[in-house]
Design a protein around this motif. Structure first.
Motif, mmCIF file in Angstrom:
data_model
loop_
_atom_site.group_PDB
_atom_site.id
_atom_site.type_symbol
_atom_site.label_atom_id
_atom_site.label_comp_id
_atom_site.label_asym_id
_atom_site.label_seq_id
_atom_site.Cartn_x
_atom_site.Cartn_y
_atom_site.Cartn_z
ATOM 1 N N GLU A 157 1.186 -1.085 -0.189
ATOM 2 C CA GLU A 157 -0.626 -0.381 0.088
ATOM 3 C C GLU A 157 0.639 1.584 -0.194
ATOM 4 O O GLU A 157 0.038 2.460 0.089
ATOM 5 C CB GLU A 157 -1.109 0.063 1.182
ATOM 6 C CG GLU A 157 -0.540 0.100 2.254
ATOM 7 C CD GLU A 157 -0.229 -1.179 2.933
ATOM 8 O OE1 GLU A 157 -0.264 -2.144 1.973
ATOM 9 O OE2 GLU A 157 0.240 -1.345 4.333
ATOM 10 N N GLN A 158 2.595 1.232 0.675
ATOM 11 C CA GLN A 158 2.619 2.106 0.355
ATOM 12 C C GLN A 158 4.006 2.569 -0.738
ATOM 13 O O GLN A 158 4.083 3.840 -1.154
ATOM 14 C CB GLN A 158 4.280 2.229 1.421
ATOM 15 C CG GLN A 158 3.407 2.436 2.579
ATOM 16 C CD GLN A 158 4.826 2.247 3.578
ATOM 17 O OE1 GLN A 158 5.404 1.947 3.272
ATOM 18 N NE2 GLN A 158 3.982 1.788 4.957
ATOM 19 N N ILE A 159 3.599 2.143 -2.607
ATOM 20 C CA ILE A 159 4.203 1.774 -3.514
ATOM 21 C C ILE A 159 4.552 2.771 -4.080
ATOM 22 O O ILE A 159 5.222 3.830 -4.972
ATOM 23 C CB ILE A 159 4.306 0.099 -4.308
ATOM 24 C CG1 ILE A 159 5.551 0.083 -5.191
ATOM 25 C CG2 ILE A 159 3.306 0.398 -4.539
ATOM 26 C CD1 ILE A 159 6.590 0.402 -4.603
ATOM 27 N N SER A 160 2.877 3.568 -3.880
ATOM 28 C CA SER A 160 2.603 4.670 -5.065
ATOM 29 C C SER A 160 3.279 5.722 -4.375
ATOM 30 O O SER A 160 3.412 6.687 -5.339
ATOM 31 C CB SER A 160 1.135 4.687 -4.624
ATOM 32 O OG SER A 160 0.589 4.806 -3.300
ATOM 33 N N SER A 161 3.541 5.526 -3.709
ATOM 34 C CA SER A 161 4.441 7.197 -2.962
ATOM 35 C C SER A 161 6.007 6.954 -3.632
ATOM 36 O O SER A 161 6.771 8.099 -3.107
ATOM 37 C CB SER A 161 5.122 7.441 -1.660
ATOM 38 O OG SER A 161 3.368 7.053 -1.200
ATOM 39 N N GLY A 173 12.222 -3.033 -15.309
ATOM 40 C CA GLY A 173 11.130 -1.988 -15.176
ATOM 41 C C GLY A 173 11.527 -1.333 -14.579
ATOM 42 O O GLY A 173 11.804 -1.273 -13.538
ATOM 43 N N LEU A 174 10.730 0.419 -14.606
ATOM 44 C CA LEU A 174 10.698 1.179 -13.265
ATOM 45 C C LEU A 174 9.494 2.557 -13.819
ATOM 46 O O LEU A 174 9.793 2.157 -15.007
ATOM 47 C CB LEU A 174 11.794 2.209 -14.009
ATOM 48 C CG LEU A 174 13.318 1.639 -13.402
ATOM 49 C CD1 LEU A 174 14.581 2.391 -13.576
ATOM 50 C CD2 LEU A 174 13.077 1.818 -12.074
ATOM 51 N N VAL A 175 8.556 2.651 -12.836
ATOM 52 C CA VAL A 175 7.298 2.918 -13.316
ATOM 53 C C VAL A 175 7.556 4.333 -11.929
ATOM 54 O O VAL A 175 7.633 3.896 -10.628
ATOM 55 C CB VAL A 175 6.113 2.442 -13.347
ATOM 56 C CG1 VAL A 175 6.322 1.034 -12.706
ATOM 57 C CG2 VAL A 175 4.743 3.267 -13.411
ATOM 58 N N PRO A 211 -0.091 3.224 -9.135
ATOM 59 C CA PRO A 211 -0.902 2.863 -8.249
ATOM 60 C C PRO A 211 -0.708 0.918 -8.038
ATOM 61 O O PRO A 211 -0.568 0.651 -8.952
ATOM 62 C CB PRO A 211 -2.492 2.925 -8.982
ATOM 63 C CG PRO A 211 -1.810 3.626 -10.588
ATOM 64 C CD PRO A 211 -0.790 3.278 -10.459
ATOM 65 N N VAL A 212 -1.575 0.748 -7.085
ATOM 66 C CA VAL A 212 -0.557 0.064 -6.501
ATOM 67 C C VAL A 212 -0.796 -1.484 -6.894
ATOM 68 O O VAL A 212 -0.184 -2.899 -7.158
ATOM 69 C CB VAL A 212 -1.701 -0.865 -4.639
ATOM 70 C CG1 VAL A 212 -2.984 -0.238 -4.679
ATOM 71 C CG2 VAL A 212 -1.150 -1.543 -4.347
ATOM 72 N N GLU A 213 -2.478 -1.082 -8.000
ATOM 73 C CA GLU A 213 -2.866 -2.686 -8.388
ATOM 74 C C GLU A 213 -1.851 -2.321 -10.461
ATOM 75 O O GLU A 213 -2.021 -3.761 -11.111
ATOM 76 C CB GLU A 213 -4.318 -2.390 -8.928
ATOM 77 C CG GLU A 213 -4.818 -1.488 -10.252
ATOM 78 C CD GLU A 213 -4.895 -0.392 -8.735
ATOM 79 O OE1 GLU A 213 -4.604 -0.250 -7.401
ATOM 80 O OE2 GLU A 213 -5.063 0.624 -8.689
ATOM 81 N N GLU A 214 -0.836 -1.686 -10.256
ATOM 82 C CA GLU A 214 0.101 -1.341 -11.326
ATOM 83 C C GLU A 214 1.252 -1.712 -10.760
ATOM 84 O O GLU A 214 2.262 -1.842 -12.101
ATOM 85 C CB GLU A 214 -0.118 -0.251 -12.255
ATOM 86 C CG GLU A 214 -1.425 0.006 -12.589
ATOM 87 C CD GLU A 214 -2.114 1.706 -13.691
ATOM 88 O OE1 GLU A 214 -1.339 2.064 -14.388
ATOM 89 O OE2 GLU A 214 -3.339 1.309 -13.737
#
Ligand code: G1P
Length: 297
Positions: free
Chosen positions: A164-168, A189-191, A195-198
């Motif tokens: 849940e923290q990855i989107s930061s 890969g890098l993004v 959003p957590v689901e992606e």
């Protein structure tokens, strides 16, 4: 060739710390009794980097003053024979060769790093972000520098975070790298802040990078990404796919040591408490008080 330059972006507006950051840059906020930026410069110096470039914005004055001498204060302390405090004042002046360049407009981390192009030239260099403090007992940057010198390309630091923290954070997809230890991985890969689901993994990019100078050319043609800003993560995604002879390839080091996040208020408070508990001079008294205080909450 040995890497000896560090670039520290310090032009953020620090809006999460208003009003403290209304007239003081967030990099100058004290963590116990030292401004956050000093920990970061000390970390660079400990890793052997003696040339430090701060990318500043409107906050240049205070930051520049902190790394400069203060003759009146030094003379007063000298006259009193207060050698202990005199040493503290001089510490930041004597640390490294500190240079400054201004970012002009706040157009993102990638844009900030691009301002270092002229100063850095054609050498690999380190980037340290001030919101992340790495415990001085954990040798993350030294490991990354040695790795870059051995494998080339660019090296990023990764940390496993709760999903849940990855989107930061910037997020990395990785695979095992033959012949290397488990915590050294190939980045595939890098993004930036998915959003957590992606998110392709729960591996977050933390604020330590060792970059190939090819990053500058890539940044010059990197379009604004998430948040309308020029993202370093996007430039690294391009570098990842370039051949090694063009400075391509990105390797990740999964960090399992102590990291203190000073980026938001709650994490900042936790960082101050943790670092104070570990300090030999303040720790024992502070810990005794804290234990007693916590028991009464
Ligand atoms: C920046 C980067 C991000 C990285 C983070 C680490 O984001 O863009 O990829 O994960 O630093 O602290 P910021 O925290 O500046 O929004």
């Amino acid at each position: 060739m040995t890497i000896h330059k560090a670039v520290i972006p310090a032009a953020g507006l620090g809006t999460r710390f208003l009003p403290a950051t209304k007239s003081t840059p967030k990099e100058m906020l004290p963590v116990v009794d030292k401004p956050a930026i000093q920990y970061v410069v000390e970390e660079a110096v400990t890793a052997g980097l003696d040339d430090v470039l701060l990318i500043t914005g409107r906050s240049k004055r205070t930051l520049a003053d902190h790394f400069d001498a203060v003759p009146e204060l030094e003379a007063a302390l000298e006259a009193k024979g207060d050698t202990e405090r005199l040493a503290k004042v001089r510490e930041s002046t004597e640390l490294a060769n500190v240079h400054f360049v201004r970012q002009g407009q706040p157009r993102g981390l990638g844009h900030a790093v691009l301002q270092a192009k002229h100063h850095v030239g054609q050498e690999p260099f380190a980037v340290l972000l001030g919101d992340d403090l790495i415990d001085e007992r954990d040798e993350l940057l030294t490991t990354m520098l040695a790795l870059q010198e051995r494998v080339g390309g660019s090296v990023i630091a990764l940390l496993e975070v709760p999903p849940e923290q990855i989107s930061s954070y910037g997020c990395a997809a990785v695979e095992a790298l033959e012949g290397e230890q488990e915590d050294t991985v190939r980045v595939t890969g890098l993004v930036e802040k998915p959003p957590v689901e992606e998110a392709p993994s729960n591996l977050a990019i933390i604020g330590r990078y060792v970059l190939h100078p090819a990053v500058f050319e890539v940044l010059e043609s990197t379009a604004p990404g998430r948040g309308g800003e020029i993202q370093l993560t996007d430039a690294l995604a391009t570098l990842m796919d370039l051949p090694p002879e063009q400075g391509g390839g990105v390797t990740g080091v999964v960090f399992r040591g102590r990291r203190y996040d000073t980026g938001d208020r709650l994490d900042y408070l936790k960082a101050v408490v943790k670092i104070a508990v570990d300090r030999p001079d303040l720790g024992p008294d502070f810990k005794a008080w804290l234990t007693d205080y916590a028991a009464r909450l």
